[in-house]
Design a protein around this motif. Structure first.
Motif, PDB file in Angstrom:
ATOM      1  N   GLU A 147       0.830  -1.209   0.000  1.00 58.15           N
ATOM      2  CA  GLU A 147       0.000   0.000   0.000  1.00 58.15           C
ATOM      3  C   GLU A 147       0.865   1.260   0.000  1.00 58.15           C
ATOM      4  O   GLU A 147       0.537   2.246  -0.661  1.00 58.15           O
ATOM      5  N   ILE A 175       3.931   1.514  -1.215  1.00 52.40           N
ATOM      6  CA  ILE A 175       4.554   1.630  -2.545  1.00 52.40           C
ATOM      7  C   ILE A 175       3.580   2.249  -3.543  1.00 52.40           C
ATOM      8  O   ILE A 175       3.943   3.127  -4.327  1.00 52.40           O
ATOM      9  N   LYS A 176       2.327   1.811  -3.493  1.00 54.34           N
ATOM     10  CA  LYS A 176       1.296   2.351  -4.391  1.00 54.34           C
ATOM     11  C   LYS A 176       1.053   3.836  -4.140  1.00 54.34           C
ATOM     12  O   LYS A 176       0.822   4.609  -5.061  1.00 54.34           O
ATOM     13  N   ALA A 177       1.126   4.217  -2.839  1.00 55.42           N
ATOM     14  CA  ALA A 177       0.873   5.617  -2.482  1.00 55.42           C
ATOM     15  C   ALA A 177       2.118   6.486  -2.603  1.00 55.42           C
ATOM     16  O   ALA A 177       2.064   7.699  -2.376  1.00 55.42           O
ATOM     17  N   GLY A 178       3.238   5.879  -2.975  1.00 63.92           N
ATOM     18  CA  GLY A 178       4.480   6.622  -3.123  1.00 63.92           C
ATOM     19  C   GLY A 178       5.094   7.055  -1.802  1.00 63.92           C
ATOM     20  O   GLY A 178       5.820   8.048  -1.737  1.00 63.92           O
ATOM     21  N   LEU A 179       4.812   6.302  -0.735  1.00 70.90           N
ATOM     22  CA  LEU A 179       5.328   6.631   0.584  1.00 70.90           C
ATOM     23  C   LEU A 179       6.557   5.783   0.899  1.00 70.90           C
ATOM     24  O   LEU A 179       6.731   4.707   0.321  1.00 70.90           O
ATOM     25  N   PRO A 180       7.409   6.247   1.838  1.00 71.62           N
ATOM     26  CA  PRO A 180       8.570   5.435   2.220  1.00 71.62           C
ATOM     27  C   PRO A 180       8.122   4.123   2.871  1.00 71.62           C
ATOM     28  O   PRO A 180       7.144   4.099   3.618  1.00 71.62           O
ATOM     29  N   THR A 181       8.817   3.065   2.586  1.00 74.37           N
ATOM     30  CA  THR A 181       8.407   1.739   3.083  1.00 74.37           C
ATOM     31  C   THR A 181       9.126   1.335   4.357  1.00 74.37           C
ATOM     32  O   THR A 181       8.867   0.275   4.901  1.00 74.37           O
TER      33      THR A 181
END
Length: 323
Positions: free
Chosen positions: A75, A77-83
């Motif tokens: 989720e 990665i899809k939202a472009g947030l740090p993992t």
């Protein structure tokens, strides 16, 4: 013509017994030792069943947690947030302890497993895991020794439940800490000691008693240190904070306090950070940068307050006279 054959009713099966027989398998070393000895009592059987059910649930819980983490990562990665928050596992693995550059060493005395019930041994080992995790993530990891581990004992048994514990950046030993370090450099931490720990001395080894006993063996570690002729000291709790509840600290809390202080953080700030909020710890007003007010300083403060009160009273009398 079909012949109907009446089947004999199957004997009644005790559901509890069937569950136990299913879970208590010969491959389990604990069940084998019990099976080969005297017949298990109902209480022992229930305890063993409960322990094995807990092991099964623990594995299921871990799998569910892994699935949740995987889903959150997708989720993110899809939202472009740090993992990831914090260092990666590879970075942590590279964060090896350089024993030559460390100022202090910490040893946990684990020679008390026979004095603890199994539940408390499990809590003790859980606290060791927290210590290891904190140390790995520290800016300046401390050389860490787990000593006095009895071969085949309760502590070793619970350590083995953590897969790969042998690869922790910790030195495990069955020997006592007195046989591993110079006695003159040892300081055993005990809340019953009259000596207050004000500074962490370089090249010294601070020993934490690995005893989870809910204050059942109060003063045991202090007595042990005295018998061995080893220096002992207590953390400066009453010198820096006011706390109304009991000041019993866990193994990992003591380690965290030492870790933060050796990084340069003041005692008072460290204690307020580490102690849980439910203890209601408050800063002590007369704590002055690592020390308490002396009797002379207190007397000067009292005289100052008295003088201010006298001046105020004089001013008030003067105002009344002119009105």
């Amino acid at each position: 013509m079909d012949k109907h054959v009446e089947e004999e009713p199957s004997p009644a099966v005790d559901e509890t017994t069937s569950k136990e027989e299913q879970l208590v398998s010969p491959s389990d070393p604990d069940s084998v030792s019990l099976a080969e000895g005297e017949p298990m009592s109902k209480r022992k059987r229930k305890k063993l069943l409960k322990m094995q059910q807990w092991e099964v649930k623990k594995k299921e819980k871990r799998l569910k947690e892994k699935e949740k983490m995987k889903q959150r990562k997708l989720e993110a990665i899809k939202a472009g947030l740090p993992t990831r928050n914090g260092p990666s596992r590879k970075e942590l693995k590279r964060n090896k302890i350089d024993y030559s550059k460390s100022d202090i060493t910490i040893a946990v005395d684990l020679s008390f497993d026979e004095m603890m019930i199994d539940k408390d041994v499990a809590k003790c080992v859980k606290q060791l895991l927290r210590i290891y995790t904190m140390n790995r993530r520290s800016e300046k990891p401390i050389p860490l020794h787990f000593t006095g581990i009895r071969p085949g004992g309760a502590v070793e048994k619970h350590l083995k439940r953590n897969d790969g514990y042998q690869h922790w950046d910790v030195k495990f030993s069955g020997e006592s800490f007195v046989d591993l370090f110079d006695r003159d450099k040892l300081v055993y931490l005990s809340s019953e000691s009259d000596n207050v720990l004000t500074t962490l001395e370089k090249d010294h080894v601070y020993v934490i008693g690995g005893l989870v006993d809910h204050n059942q063996y109060k003063g045991h570690c202090h007595g042990l240190a005295s018998e061995m002729g080893i220096r002992h000291a207590r953390l400066p709790l009453s010198e820096h904070i006011v706390i109304k509840t009991r000041t019993i600290l866990t193994i990992n809390q003591v380690f965290e306090i030492l870790m933060k202080v050796q990084l340069g953080k003041p005692w008072q700030e460290t204690l307020l950070e580490v102690l849980p909020m439910r203890k209601g710890a408050k800063p002590k007003e007369d704590a002055i940068v690592g020390k308490t007010k002396t009797s002379d300083e207190s007397e000067v403060a009292e005289l100052k307050e008295l003088k201010e009160a006298t001046d105020e009273e004089t001013n008030n009398n003067g105002n009344e006279a002119t009105s």
